[in-house]
Scaffold this motif. Structure first.
Motif, short mmCIF file in Angstrom:
data_model
loop_
_atom_site.label_atom_id
_atom_site.label_comp_id
_atom_site.label_asym_id
_atom_site.label_seq_id
_atom_site.Cartn_x
_atom_site.Cartn_y
_atom_site.Cartn_z
N ALA A 34 11.82 6.36 -6.60
CA ALA A 34 11.48 6.73 -7.97
C ALA A 34 12.44 6.08 -8.96
O ALA A 34 12.02 5.56 -10.01
N SER A 35 13.74 6.06 -8.62
CA SER A 35 14.73 5.45 -9.51
C SER A 35 14.54 3.94 -9.63
O SER A 35 14.90 3.34 -10.64
N ALA A 36 13.96 3.35 -8.58
CA ALA A 36 13.76 1.90 -8.56
C ALA A 36 12.44 1.48 -9.18
O ALA A 36 12.07 0.29 -9.10
N ALA A 37 11.74 2.39 -9.82
CA ALA A 37 10.43 2.07 -10.39
C ALA A 37 10.46 0.85 -11.32
O ALA A 37 9.52 0.05 -11.31
N PRO A 38 11.50 0.66 -12.14
CA PRO A 38 11.50 -0.53 -13.00
C PRO A 38 11.43 -1.86 -12.24
O PRO A 38 10.96 -2.86 -12.78
N TYR A 39 11.89 -1.87 -10.99
CA TYR A 39 11.84 -3.09 -10.20
C TYR A 39 10.41 -3.47 -9.82
O TYR A 39 10.16 -4.61 -9.39
N ASP A 73 15.88 11.31 0.30
CA ASP A 73 16.71 10.31 -0.37
C ASP A 73 15.94 9.02 -0.65
O ASP A 73 16.12 8.39 -1.69
N LEU A 74 15.09 8.63 0.29
CA LEU A 74 14.27 7.44 0.08
C LEU A 74 13.31 7.64 -1.10
O LEU A 74 13.15 6.73 -1.93
N SER A 103 0.81 -1.22 0.00
CA SER A 103 0.00 0.00 0.00
C SER A 103 0.85 1.27 0.00
O SER A 103 0.32 2.37 0.16
N LEU A 104 2.15 1.13 -0.20
CA LEU A 104 3.05 2.28 -0.14
C LEU A 104 3.11 2.99 -1.49
O LEU A 104 3.41 2.37 -2.52
N GLU A 105 2.81 4.28 -1.49
CA GLU A 105 2.97 5.08 -2.71
C GLU A 105 4.38 5.63 -2.82
O GLU A 105 4.98 5.62 -3.88
N ARG A 106 4.90 6.14 -1.70
CA ARG A 106 6.27 6.64 -1.65
C ARG A 106 6.73 6.58 -0.20
O ARG A 106 5.91 6.69 0.72
N PRO A 107 8.03 6.42 0.06
CA PRO A 107 8.52 6.31 1.44
C PRO A 107 8.16 7.49 2.33
O PRO A 107 7.94 7.31 3.53
N SER A 108 8.08 8.68 1.77
CA SER A 108 7.76 9.85 2.59
C SER A 108 6.33 9.81 3.13
O SER A 108 5.95 10.66 3.94
#
Length: 271
Positions: A222-227, A216-217, A185-190
């Motif tokens: 965002a950079s890890a989106a392809p994963y 930084d998280l 359910s996480l959209e972004r770490p912040s």
């Protein structure tokens, strides 16, 4: 009701909001982290090592669940649920399993029989209602009650336990900060910013370390989106790997897989 019932408890009544399994993430981390100390703790005259669930709220679920999870590590562990509101203590008695699980009235003075020092004090969603400048004194008072190898876990979470964070403190003071989230359910770490401990929740502003951590998280996420094609867990693990060179992480890959991240308190302490 237990020891020192004639003494006025120290602290204020909390809202009391609670739900079953709300603190499962904290329980799981505590059982893992505290396991070595639990296993080596000697038997006391009155039984096994003591853990305290401070401010468990309007229903005793969190104390019951903490007992069940610590009991799996050490069979003779005793859990004491402490609440400042007499009606809550009375209502909790139906769940008591003396001497293994008991409930009594109290506050930050942590009243225990014979002046026992607990191996654990867990205070979840207790300091959230206090002012930020009251946190240090509360920490100091609670840490002074710990056994020499004891642990204070103080933090906050959302209503159903999907977003949580907590500070772990020893008798000497704060050691680590843990962020824990339900990854699906996480959209972004912040998103965790709203559930930071009281000592940090007002420090999520530019120039403060915790703000830099969440920034930084988010960037790494965002950079890890392809994963994400391989599942949200793989995206989270890639995010953690990205920030690891810049932040003093102290947990393991196995903990990261659970949606956790633990780092040294000094790296995020307020400036």
């Amino acid at each position: 009701m237990g020891a020192r019932t004639g003494t006025k408890p120290v602290g204020a009544v909390t809202r009391g909001t609670t739900n079953p399994n709300r603190l499962r993430r904290q329980d799981r981390w505590i059982a893992h982290t505290l396991a070595p100390a639990l296993r080596r703790a000697g038997a006391l005259s009155s039984g096994g090592p003591v853990a305290v669930d401070l401010g468990y709220g309007a229903a005793p679920w969190t104390a019951v669940e903490l007992y069940e999870r610590l009991h799996a590590v050490r069979a003779d562990v005793r859990v004491v649920g402490i609440e400042i509101e007499p009606e809550r203590v009375l209502a909790a008695q139906r769940c008591a399993r003396p001497p293994a699980l008991t409930f009594r009235r109290g506050g930050f003075e942590v009243p225990l029989d014979g002046g026992e020092r607990p191996l654990l004090i867990r205070a979840a969603n207790v300091l959230r209602q206090y002012d930020e400048d009251q946190v240090a004194a509360a920490w100091e008072r609670l840490c002074a009650r710990l056994a020499p190898d004891g642990l204070l876990v103080e933090g906050t979470c959302d209503e159903i336990g999907r977003r949580q964070s907590w500070v772990a403190l020893g008798p000497e003071g704060p050691r680590t900060l843990t962020l824990s989230t339900h990854l699906a359910s996480l959209e972004r770490p912040s998103d965790l910013a709203e559930r930071l401990p009281k000592a940090l929740i007002h420090r999520n502003v530019p120039g403060e370390p915790v703000h830099a951590l969440l920034r930084d998280l988010d960037r790494a996420w965002a950079s890890a989106a392809p994963y994400a094609d391989f599942g949200v867990r793989q995206r989270w693990l890639a995010t953690v790997r990205t920030i690891a060179p810049d932040w003093p992480l102290v947990d393991t890959h196995a903990r990261h897989r659970l949606g956790e991240l633990t780092l040294r308190w000094a790296a995020v302490a307020p400036r």
